[in-house]
Design a protein around this motif. Structure first.
Motif, PDB file in Angstrom:
ATOM      1  N   TYR A   1       0.816  -1.134   0.098  1.00  0.00           N
ATOM      2  CA  TYR A   1       0.002  -0.028  -0.102  1.00  0.00           C
ATOM      3  C   TYR A   1       0.822   1.294   0.064  1.00  0.00           C
ATOM      4  N   MET A   2       1.899   1.291   1.122  1.00  0.00           N
ATOM      5  CA  MET A   2       2.734   2.508   1.026  1.00  0.00           C
ATOM      6  C   MET A   2       3.743   2.770  -0.138  1.00  0.00           C
ATOM      7  N   GLU A   3       3.958   1.559  -0.725  1.00  0.00           N
ATOM      8  CA  GLU A   3       4.878   1.850  -2.008  1.00  0.00           C
ATOM      9  C   GLU A   3       4.301   2.104  -3.154  1.00  0.00           C
ATOM     10  N   ASN A   4       2.970   1.751  -3.202  1.00  0.00           N
ATOM     11  CA  ASN A   4       2.177   2.149  -4.611  1.00  0.00           C
ATOM     12  C   ASN A   4       1.178   3.008  -4.306  1.00  0.00           C
ATOM     13  N   ALA A   5       0.873   3.566  -3.160  1.00  0.00           N
ATOM     14  CA  ALA A   5      -0.249   4.476  -3.217  1.00  0.00           C
ATOM     15  C   ALA A   5      -0.229   5.657  -4.044  1.00  0.00           C
ATOM     16  N   GLU A   6       0.856   6.281  -4.249  1.00  0.00           N
ATOM     17  CA  GLU A   6       1.133   7.447  -5.037  1.00  0.00           C
ATOM     18  C   GLU A   6       0.503   7.242  -6.330  1.00  0.00           C
ATOM     19  N   GLU A   7       0.873   6.001  -7.149  1.00  0.00           N
ATOM     20  CA  GLU A   7       0.204   5.883  -8.553  1.00  0.00           C
ATOM     21  C   GLU A   7      -1.088   5.603  -8.426  1.00  0.00           C
ATOM     22  N   LEU A   8      -1.531   4.845  -7.560  1.00  0.00           N
ATOM     23  CA  LEU A   8      -3.006   4.160  -7.404  1.00  0.00           C
ATOM     24  C   LEU A   8      -3.870   5.324  -6.851  1.00  0.00           C
ATOM     25  N   THR A   9      -3.586   6.251  -6.026  1.00  0.00           N
ATOM     26  CA  THR A   9      -4.374   7.241  -5.387  1.00  0.00           C
ATOM     27  C   THR A   9      -4.782   8.100  -6.736  1.00  0.00           C
ATOM     28  N   LYS A  10      -3.998   8.288  -7.543  1.00  0.00           N
ATOM     29  CA  LYS A  10      -4.180   9.094  -8.901  1.00  0.00           C
ATOM     30  C   LYS A  10      -5.042   8.489  -9.785  1.00  0.00           C
ATOM     31  N   ALA A  11      -4.857   7.344  -9.671  1.00  0.00           N
ATOM     32  CA  ALA A  11      -5.610   6.525 -10.892  1.00  0.00           C
ATOM     33  C   ALA A  11      -7.107   6.652 -10.587  1.00  0.00           C
ATOM     34  N   VAL A  12      -7.223   6.545  -9.237  1.00  0.00           N
ATOM     35  CA  VAL A  12      -8.644   6.648  -8.796  1.00  0.00           C
ATOM     36  C   VAL A  12      -9.202   8.178  -8.266  1.00  0.00           C
ATOM     37  N   TYR A  13      -8.477   8.991  -8.710  1.00  0.00           N
ATOM     38  CA  TYR A  13      -9.146  10.420  -8.699  1.00  0.00           C
ATOM     39  C   TYR A  13      -8.855  11.127  -7.391  1.00  0.00           C
ATOM     40  N   TYR A  14      -7.753  10.713  -6.568  1.00  0.00           N
ATOM     41  CA  TYR A  14      -7.630  11.331  -5.304  1.00  0.00           C
ATOM     42  C   TYR A  14      -6.137  11.896  -5.441  1.00  0.00           C
ATOM     43  N   VAL A  15      -6.009  12.924  -4.487  1.00  0.00           N
ATOM     44  CA  VAL A  15      -4.580  13.531  -4.625  1.00  0.00           C
ATOM     45  C   VAL A  15      -3.431  12.630  -3.784  1.00  0.00           C
ATOM     46  N   PRO A  16      -2.531  12.523  -4.310  1.00  0.00           N
ATOM     47  CA  PRO A  16      -1.556  11.713  -3.399  1.00  0.00           C
ATOM     48  C   PRO A  16      -0.921  12.592  -2.504  1.00  0.00           C
ATOM     49  N   LEU A  17      -0.114  11.922  -1.421  1.00  0.00           N
ATOM     50  CA  LEU A  17       0.718  12.779  -0.519  1.00  0.00           C
ATOM     51  C   LEU A  17       2.237  12.654  -1.047  1.00  0.00           C
ATOM     52  N   LYS A  18       3.196  13.397  -0.608  1.00  0.00           N
ATOM     53  CA  LYS A  18       4.263  13.551  -0.969  1.00  0.00           C
ATOM     54  C   LYS A  18       5.018  12.293  -0.811  1.00  0.00           C
ATOM     55  N   LYS A  19       6.080  11.819  -1.787  1.00  0.00           N
ATOM     56  CA  LYS A  19       6.800  10.604  -1.754  1.00  0.00           C
ATOM     57  C   LYS A  19       7.185  10.624  -0.148  1.00  0.00           C
ATOM     58  N   GLU A  20       7.870  11.479   0.326  1.00  0.00           N
ATOM     59  CA  GLU A  20       8.289  11.489   1.573  1.00  0.00           C
ATOM     60  C   GLU A  20       7.385  10.813   2.828  1.00  0.00           C
ATOM     61  N   GLU A  21       6.090  11.320   2.628  1.00  0.00           N
ATOM     62  CA  GLU A  21       5.086  10.893   3.563  1.00  0.00           C
ATOM     63  C   GLU A  21       4.859   9.567   3.366  1.00  0.00           C
ATOM     64  N   TYR A  22       4.872   8.830   2.381  1.00  0.00           N
ATOM     65  CA  TYR A  22       4.568   7.505   2.047  1.00  0.00           C
ATOM     66  C   TYR A  22       5.868   6.718   2.711  1.00  0.00           C
ATOM     67  N   GLN A  23       7.141   7.405   2.259  1.00  0.00           N
ATOM     68  CA  GLN A  23       8.158   6.737   3.281  1.00  0.00           C
ATOM     69  C   GLN A  23       8.072   6.831   4.547  1.00  0.00           C
ATOM     70  N   ALA A  24       7.705   7.753   5.272  1.00  0.00           N
ATOM     71  CA  ALA A  24       7.517   7.807   6.698  1.00  0.00           C
ATOM     72  C   ALA A  24       6.441   6.589   7.071  1.00  0.00           C
ATOM     73  N   GLY A  25       5.472   6.541   6.269  1.00  0.00           N
ATOM     74  CA  GLY A  25       4.222   5.688   6.572  1.00  0.00           C
ATOM     75  C   GLY A  25       5.128   4.364   6.784  1.00  0.00           C
ATOM     76  N   LEU A  26       5.951   4.029   5.605  1.00  0.00           N
ATOM     77  CA  LEU A  26       6.598   2.740   5.232  1.00  0.00           C
ATOM     78  C   LEU A  26       7.524   2.390   6.566  1.00  0.00           C
ATOM     79  N   SER A  27       8.210   3.231   7.101  1.00  0.00           N
ATOM     80  CA  SER A  27       9.087   3.343   8.253  1.00  0.00           C
ATOM     81  C   SER A  27       8.382   2.926   9.441  1.00  0.00           C
TER      82      SER A  27
END
Length: 311
Positions: A282-308
């Motif tokens: 989820y954290m690794e791929n959310a940036e692309e998939l949120t855009k695909a279903v018409y949402y606004v993705p977080l910054k890459k760093e925020e997903y990385q923080a979630g992954l951490s």
């Protein structure tokens, strides 16, 4: 809502390389590695549902032995089940409340809070509506506040027709309902009760589509998916009039109805390889998939923080 409609060929290709091992190791992207197995129970927000559904569909392609079930009982309904220990993951369009935290503590449910995207609650009318050019926050309050006297469009503005307004909105267990009422009415969960309500945003979309005099609100992605059949209403916050778009939601200029979205993950469930694998995916791929279903993705760093946090 189905990803099949969205033509995600490029996304699917990009994600093939991200299939995870059964141990959920974030650095393992070997497509030939051992796949996860088991089941994952998710419930909660209908607004977050399309994102989690998108992740689940792609994850299950790479991990066909994992069964992911996703309910839509609303943010409040999801938290009730989550705090009782009945879910692995809760979708949420607001943060967890103190009473829900206390219930989770009582049931020894510890968790991680992970932001996943931004959304803008969107006001929509029927495509045949020719008079609504915008709505002010004051007009929205007048329409939706408890005890509202607004029965017709003319009650909102004298120049508008004396046609009855048919209102559609989320149910009281919805995080969207809570956020909207706090932002517009001034107090969470305070709203007129005489409107058509549902925890399923698709039901609201269908209602607005079918009535020329309708007005409804729900997450931006549900408008985007049905844009040809709905008319988006710009909102005048008192500073300026702004229409929700990916850009205005992301930069916060769509006020006061832009907001973050979350998933909550049980730490006990994270001990299960299939859940950790899913959340890592989820954290690794959310940036692309949120855009695909018409949402606004977080910054890459925020997903990385979630992954951490997960690791």
């Amino acid at each position: 809502m189905s990803l099949k409609k969205l033509g995600l060929t490029l996304v699917a290709v990009a994600l093939t390389a991200s299939s995870l091992t059964g141990c959920g190791q974030g650095d393992s992207k070997d497509a030939g590695a051992t796949k996860a197995s088991g089941s994952i129970k998710i419930d909660g927000s209908s607004t977050v549902f399309p994102i989690t559904e998108a992740v689940a569909e792609e994850f299950q392609k790479a991990n066909p032995n994992v069964k992911v079930t996703i309910g839509v009982s609303g943010t409040g309904g999801g938290f009730k089940k989550f705090a009782a220990g009945d879910l692995d993951i809760s979708n949420a369009s607001r943060t967890i409340k103190d009473a829900e935290k206390a219930q989770a503590t009582t049931n020894k449910v510890d968790y991680l809070e992970l932001p996943v995207a931004y959304d803008g609650i969107s006001l929509v009318v029927n495509k045949a509506n020719t008079w609504v050019d915008k709505l002010t926050v004051a007009e929205l309050k007048k329409i939706w506040e408890p005890g509202s006297k607004v029965k017709t469009w003319k009650d909102v503005r004298p120049s508008w027709p004396a046609e009855p307004i048919k209102l559609y909105g989320p149910g009281t267990d919805s995080g969207t309902f809570e956020y909207f009422t706090e932002a517009i009415v001034g107090e969470a969960k305070k709203s007129r009760a005489d409107y058509n309500q549902s925890e399923d945003d698709n039901v609201l979309v269908t209602g607005v589509k079918g009535d020329k005099n309708s007005l409804g609100y729900f997450g931006f992605s549900y408008y985007e998916e049905n844009a040809k059949d709905l008319k988006l209403v710009p909102i005048d916050s008192g500073e300026k009039t702004v229409t929700p778009t990916m850009e205005t939601i992301k930069d916060g200029s769509y006020k006061p109805l832009s907001r973050p979205l979350f998933i909550y993950v049980s730490k006990n469930s994270l001990q299960k390889p299939e859940v950790k694998s899913f959340i890592t995916y989820y954290m690794e791929n959310a940036e692309e998939l949120t855009k695909a279903v018409y949402y606004v993705p977080l910054k890459k760093e925020e997903y990385q923080a979630g992954l951490s946090k997960v690791n």
